[in-house]
Design an enzyme around this catalytic site. Structure first.
Site, PDB file in Angstrom:
ATOM      1  N   ASP A  36      10.090  16.199  -8.751  1.00 19.08           N
ATOM      2  CA  ASP A  36      10.277  15.191  -9.805  1.00 19.08           C
ATOM      3  C   ASP A  36       9.809  13.788  -9.449  1.00 19.08           C
ATOM      4  O   ASP A  36      10.049  12.847 -10.218  1.00 19.08           O
ATOM      5  CB  ASP A  36      11.765  15.083 -10.218  1.00 19.08           C
ATOM      6  CG  ASP A  36      12.221  16.276 -11.020  1.00 19.08           C
ATOM      7  OD1 ASP A  36      11.337  17.015 -11.517  1.00 19.08           O
ATOM      8  OD2 ASP A  36      13.437  16.478 -11.140  1.00 19.08           O
ATOM      9  N   HIS A 238      -8.781   6.716  14.005  1.00 17.00           N
ATOM     10  CA  HIS A 238      -7.979   6.790  12.782  1.00 17.00           C
ATOM     11  C   HIS A 238      -6.485   6.842  13.098  1.00 17.00           C
ATOM     12  O   HIS A 238      -5.731   7.583  12.472  1.00 17.00           O
ATOM     13  CB  HIS A 238      -8.404   7.992  11.934  1.00 17.00           C
ATOM     14  CG  HIS A 238      -9.718   7.802  11.268  1.00 17.00           C
ATOM     15  ND1 HIS A 238     -10.453   8.823  10.717  1.00 17.00           N
ATOM     16  CD2 HIS A 238     -10.460   6.684  11.065  1.00 17.00           C
ATOM     17  CE1 HIS A 238     -11.571   8.348  10.210  1.00 17.00           C
ATOM     18  NE2 HIS A 238     -11.601   7.047  10.413  1.00 17.00           N
ATOM     19  N   ASP A 255      -6.390  -2.722  11.486  1.00 15.72           N
ATOM     20  CA  ASP A 255      -7.396  -2.453  10.456  1.00 15.72           C
ATOM     21  C   ASP A 255      -6.615  -2.264   9.169  1.00 15.72           C
ATOM     22  O   ASP A 255      -6.004  -1.216   8.949  1.00 15.72           O
ATOM     23  CB  ASP A 255      -8.177  -1.186  10.842  1.00 15.72           C
ATOM     24  CG  ASP A 255      -9.304  -0.868   9.866  1.00 15.72           C
ATOM     25  OD1 ASP A 255      -9.314  -1.424   8.758  1.00 15.72           O
ATOM     26  OD2 ASP A 255     -10.168  -0.047  10.226  1.00 15.72           O
ATOM     27  N   ASP A 266     -11.320  -4.550   3.424  1.00 12.80           N
ATOM     28  CA  ASP A 266     -11.281  -3.734   4.649  1.00 12.80           C
ATOM     29  C   ASP A 266     -11.537  -4.660   5.842  1.00 12.80           C
ATOM     30  O   ASP A 266     -12.681  -5.029   6.098  1.00 12.80           O
ATOM     31  CB  ASP A 266     -12.364  -2.647   4.527  1.00 12.80           C
ATOM     32  CG  ASP A 266     -12.296  -1.622   5.645  1.00 12.80           C
ATOM     33  OD1 ASP A 266     -11.368  -1.679   6.467  1.00 12.80           O
ATOM     34  OD2 ASP A 266     -13.206  -0.764   5.694  1.00 12.80           O
ATOM     35  N   HIS A 345     -18.909   5.111  16.201  1.00 15.22           N
ATOM     36  CA  HIS A 345     -18.967   5.179  14.733  1.00 15.22           C
ATOM     37  C   HIS A 345     -20.085   4.278  14.223  1.00 15.22           C
ATOM     38  O   HIS A 345     -20.693   3.544  14.981  1.00 15.22           O
ATOM     39  CB  HIS A 345     -17.611   4.804  14.118  1.00 15.22           C
ATOM     40  CG  HIS A 345     -17.115   3.431  14.523  1.00 15.22           C
ATOM     41  ND1 HIS A 345     -17.657   2.275  14.030  1.00 15.22           N
ATOM     42  CD2 HIS A 345     -16.138   3.057  15.380  1.00 15.22           C
ATOM     43  CE1 HIS A 345     -17.023   1.245  14.548  1.00 15.22           C
ATOM     44  NE2 HIS A 345     -16.097   1.677  15.391  1.00 15.22           N
ATOM     45  N   HIS A 349     -19.995   0.534   6.058  1.00  8.59           N
ATOM     46  CA  HIS A 349     -20.060   1.416   4.885  1.00  8.59           C
ATOM     47  C   HIS A 349     -19.970   0.544   3.651  1.00  8.59           C
ATOM     48  O   HIS A 349     -19.505  -0.607   3.712  1.00  8.59           O
ATOM     49  CB  HIS A 349     -18.906   2.438   4.924  1.00  8.59           C
ATOM     50  CG  HIS A 349     -17.567   1.804   5.165  1.00  8.59           C
ATOM     51  ND1 HIS A 349     -16.838   1.216   4.162  1.00  8.59           N
ATOM     52  CD2 HIS A 349     -16.836   1.628   6.299  1.00  8.59           C
ATOM     53  CE1 HIS A 349     -15.707   0.730   4.660  1.00  8.59           C
ATOM     54  NE2 HIS A 349     -15.685   0.945   5.965  1.00  8.59           N
ATOM     55  N   HIS A 356     -14.388   3.381   1.294  1.00  6.47           N
ATOM     56  CA  HIS A 356     -15.705   3.929   1.633  1.00  6.47           C
ATOM     57  C   HIS A 356     -16.356   4.188   0.285  1.00  6.47           C
ATOM     58  O   HIS A 356     -16.160   5.241  -0.319  1.00  6.47           O
ATOM     59  CB  HIS A 356     -15.584   5.215   2.454  1.00  6.47           C
ATOM     60  CG  HIS A 356     -15.066   4.973   3.838  1.00  6.47           C
ATOM     61  ND1 HIS A 356     -14.889   5.958   4.760  1.00  6.47           N
ATOM     62  CD2 HIS A 356     -14.680   3.825   4.465  1.00  6.47           C
ATOM     63  CE1 HIS A 356     -14.413   5.440   5.894  1.00  6.47           C
ATOM     64  NE2 HIS A 356     -14.276   4.148   5.731  1.00  6.47           N
ATOM     65  N   GLU A 379     -18.601  -3.574  11.164  1.00  3.33           N
ATOM     66  CA  GLU A 379     -17.426  -3.303  11.989  1.00  3.33           C
ATOM     67  C   GLU A 379     -17.747  -2.639  13.330  1.00  3.33           C
ATOM     68  O   GLU A 379     -17.311  -1.515  13.598  1.00  3.33           O
ATOM     69  CB  GLU A 379     -16.433  -2.435  11.214  1.00  3.33           C
ATOM     70  CG  GLU A 379     -17.034  -1.205  10.535  1.00  3.33           C
ATOM     71  CD  GLU A 379     -15.973  -0.386   9.801  1.00  3.33           C
ATOM     72  OE1 GLU A 379     -14.992   0.014  10.439  1.00  3.33           O
ATOM     73  OE2 GLU A 379     -16.149  -0.162   8.596  1.00  3.33           O
ATOM     74  N   TYR A 383     -14.523   1.067  22.571  1.00  2.35           N
ATOM     75  CA  TYR A 383     -13.251   1.773  22.821  1.00  2.35           C
ATOM     76  C   TYR A 383     -13.333   2.430  24.185  1.00  2.35           C
ATOM     77  O   TYR A 383     -14.162   3.326  24.403  1.00  2.35           O
ATOM     78  CB  TYR A 383     -13.026   2.826  21.734  1.00  2.35           C
ATOM     79  CG  TYR A 383     -13.262   2.271  20.342  1.00  2.35           C
ATOM     80  CD1 TYR A 383     -12.244   1.613  19.654  1.00  2.35           C
ATOM     81  CD2 TYR A 383     -14.519   2.361  19.740  1.00  2.35           C
ATOM     82  CE1 TYR A 383     -12.477   1.066  18.391  1.00  2.35           C
ATOM     83  CE2 TYR A 383     -14.757   1.818  18.488  1.00  2.35           C
ATOM     84  CZ  TYR A 383     -13.739   1.180  17.817  1.00  2.35           C
ATOM     85  OH  TYR A 383     -13.966   0.632  16.583  1.00  2.35           O
ATOM     86  N   ARG A 400     -12.230  -3.726  17.789  1.00  3.20           N
ATOM     87  CA  ARG A 400     -13.134  -3.646  16.623  1.00  3.20           C
ATOM     88  C   ARG A 400     -12.974  -4.948  15.845  1.00  3.20           C
ATOM     89  O   ARG A 400     -11.865  -5.488  15.774  1.00  3.20           O
ATOM     90  CB  ARG A 400     -12.794  -2.436  15.737  1.00  3.20           C
ATOM     91  CG  ARG A 400     -13.656  -2.337  14.491  1.00  3.20           C
ATOM     92  CD  ARG A 400     -13.597  -0.975  13.774  1.00  3.20           C
ATOM     93  NE  ARG A 400     -12.314  -0.636  13.219  1.00  3.20           N
ATOM     94  CZ  ARG A 400     -11.486   0.253  13.739  1.00  3.20           C
ATOM     95  NH1 ARG A 400     -11.811   0.899  14.838  1.00  3.20           N
ATOM     96  NH2 ARG A 400     -10.325   0.497  13.170  1.00  3.20           N
ATOM     97  N   GLU A 402     -14.042  -6.339  12.044  1.00  3.69           N
ATOM     98  CA  GLU A 402     -14.612  -5.842  10.781  1.00  3.69           C
ATOM     99  C   GLU A 402     -14.537  -6.900   9.694  1.00  3.69           C
ATOM    100  O   GLU A 402     -13.462  -7.431   9.403  1.00  3.69           O
ATOM    101  CB  GLU A 402     -13.829  -4.593  10.322  1.00  3.69           C
ATOM    102  CG  GLU A 402     -14.268  -4.076   8.974  1.00  3.69           C
ATOM    103  CD  GLU A 402     -13.635  -2.744   8.605  1.00  3.69           C
ATOM    104  OE1 GLU A 402     -12.496  -2.486   9.033  1.00  3.69           O
ATOM    105  OE2 GLU A 402     -14.285  -1.971   7.884  1.00  3.69           O
TER     106      GLU A 402
END
Ligand code: GLY
Ligand code: MN
Ligand code: MN
Length: 431
Positions: A36, A238, A255, A266, A345, A349, A356, A379, A383, A400, A402
């Site tokens: 619900d 992530h 981030d 972002d 990475h 983007h 994205h 960005e 690491y 990072r 960004e």
């Protein structure tokens, strides 16, 4: 936004399909979190872009009939009881009057009406693969239309993902205004919170502050789950657990961006939990900072979108060689992709309704060039996890930076510049 803006976008899309074709675009469904209890509804981004309509279970059909273009929408039907529980519904009448569709039906009429619309069409544009049940419906409606009397040629199914997405690549003035606001809200939130970070807080404390600072400025929801990563957690790209203590002497990578009137921002910043970078942290930080600044310079109309990518990879490779983390000739290491152990990475983007955002990155076999109105993130990051084959002093450092960059006629605008990324400015803000 003015409803005419959405109508103009629909017309542009309908004019982009050939004569005697139709395009089906499906809106989002309401989703239950548990018994619900529904998640707050968010319309599908493309559906919103071409309609401005925010009710679930709606479907749009755009038709080009021998250069006579028109738009049809199927919406939840008016229902007194449902409206008492869940709120106002425009119904077909409201969809025509307030959202400027040419025709509207209850969504319960899809099975009856869509095969009729498709009869005799040469092409049907639709983006398969997002909703299997609806994909089956589209095939069923097309089969019915194909088997209709006197229709000898079958309807060609054409994937519409690129067509729809690429229209969203160039942001119009109304979108740029909203994106600017979305980025400003998030930038202000970052600045506000950077001032208050201290050892002893937890990642969760900080995440909560971001959500609050976004919401009180008008971004009720974040554009994506924030990443609040202390120390080595920053090396998990992530990371969203956001539940560890923030330790004196470590960095924190945040981030986080809010969503404002459907548009994302972002932003990533990495800063010292205790307000002061250690020597090693600053050395790594400076490389990423240089990569970020130089890559942003390359976001210009006419430049290939790979330019910032290549610049960021070269700056990071050279920087890691200078620190002795990579060993060898920078050019050869770059060619061999040695940076990918530490910068794995892409540099950015598209950004818009989706974090994205929709739109291709290639035109045919080539990467695209930037055009005014495009918005991209920049960005770069480094690491170094504890398992890396490097001197111990570098281990556990993840950085990072960004920003969100709007391409203009004569350069670009950094929409998130307000949040300091210069390490001296960060230390000054945190002191
Ligand atoms: N926040 C998701 C990304 O940076 O791509
Ligand atoms: Mn991003
Ligand atoms: Mn991000």
């Amino acid at each position: 936004m003015e409803k005419n803006i959405f109508k103009d976008r629909r017309e542009r899309l309908t004019n982009a399909i050939p004569n005697n074709s139709a395009l089906i675009l499906k809106g989002a469904e309401s989703k239950y979190r548990n018994s619900d209890t529904a998640y707050a509804f968010r319309q599908d981004s493309s559906f919103y872009y071409f309609s401005g309509f925010s009710e679930p279970s709606s479907v749009m059909v755009l038709v080009n009939d021998n250069n006579n273009i028109y738009s049809i929408i199927f919406v939840p039907m008016k229902d007194k009881v449902k409206e008492i529980w869940d709120g106002y519904r425009a119904g077909p009448e409201g969809a025509v009057k307030d959202y400027l569709f040419d025709q509207a039906f209850n969504n319960s009429d899809l099975d009856k009406e869509v095969p009729e619309i498709l009869k005799g069409k040469q092409k049907l544009f639709y983006s398969f693969g997002k909703d299997q049940d609806f994909d089956k419906k589209v095939i069923e409606w097309t089969n019915i239309a194909n088997s209709a009397e006197r229709h000898s040629k079958t309807i060609d199914m054409v994937d519409s993902t690129s067509l729809v997405g690429n229209i969203r690549l160039i942001k119009d003035d109304a979108e740029i205004d909203v994106l600017k606001k979305s980025c400003e809200i998030s930038a202000d939130a970052h600045v506000e919170i950077m001032k208050t970070i201290k050892p002893g807080q937890t990642e969760q404390d900080v995440e909560t502050q971001y959500l609050y600072e976004f919401a009180k400025r008008g971004s009720r929801f974040p554009a994506y789950t924030p990443i609040v990563a202390g120390g080595e957690n920053a090396c998990v790209l992530h990371y969203v657990e956001n539940n560890q203590p923030l330790l004196d002497g470590e960095l924190i990578l945040v981030d986080a961006g809010g969503e404002y009137e459907m548009y994302a921002s972002d932003i990533t910043r990495t800063f010292p939990v205790n307000g002061k970078f250690s020597t090693e942290q600053r050395e790594i930080y400076n490389i990423v900072y240089k990569a970020n600044q130089e890559a942003i310079q390359a976001v210009r109309s006419g430049n290939n979108i790979m330019e910032p990518q290549i610049i960021s990879e070269k700056v990071i490779t050279r920087g890691l060689v200078d620190l002795g983390i990579l060993k060898g000739d920078p050019d050869e290491l770059y060619e061999a992709g040695a940076h990918k152990d530490f910068y794995m990475h892409k540099v950015g983007h598209w950004l818009g309704l989706d974090v994205h955002d929709a739109g291709d990155y290639m035109e045919g076999d080539e990467f695209m060039s930037y055009k005014p109105g495009m918005v991209t993130t920049i960005e770069p990051g480094i690491y170094i996890s504890s398992s890396a084959d490097v001197d111990d002093k570098w281990k556990g450092i993840g950085v990072r930076i960004e920003d969100d960059i709007l391409v203009t006629n004569d350069g670009n605008v950094n929409l998130t510049q307000k949040v300091p990324s210069d390490p001296d400015e960060i230390e000054a803000l945190m002191s």
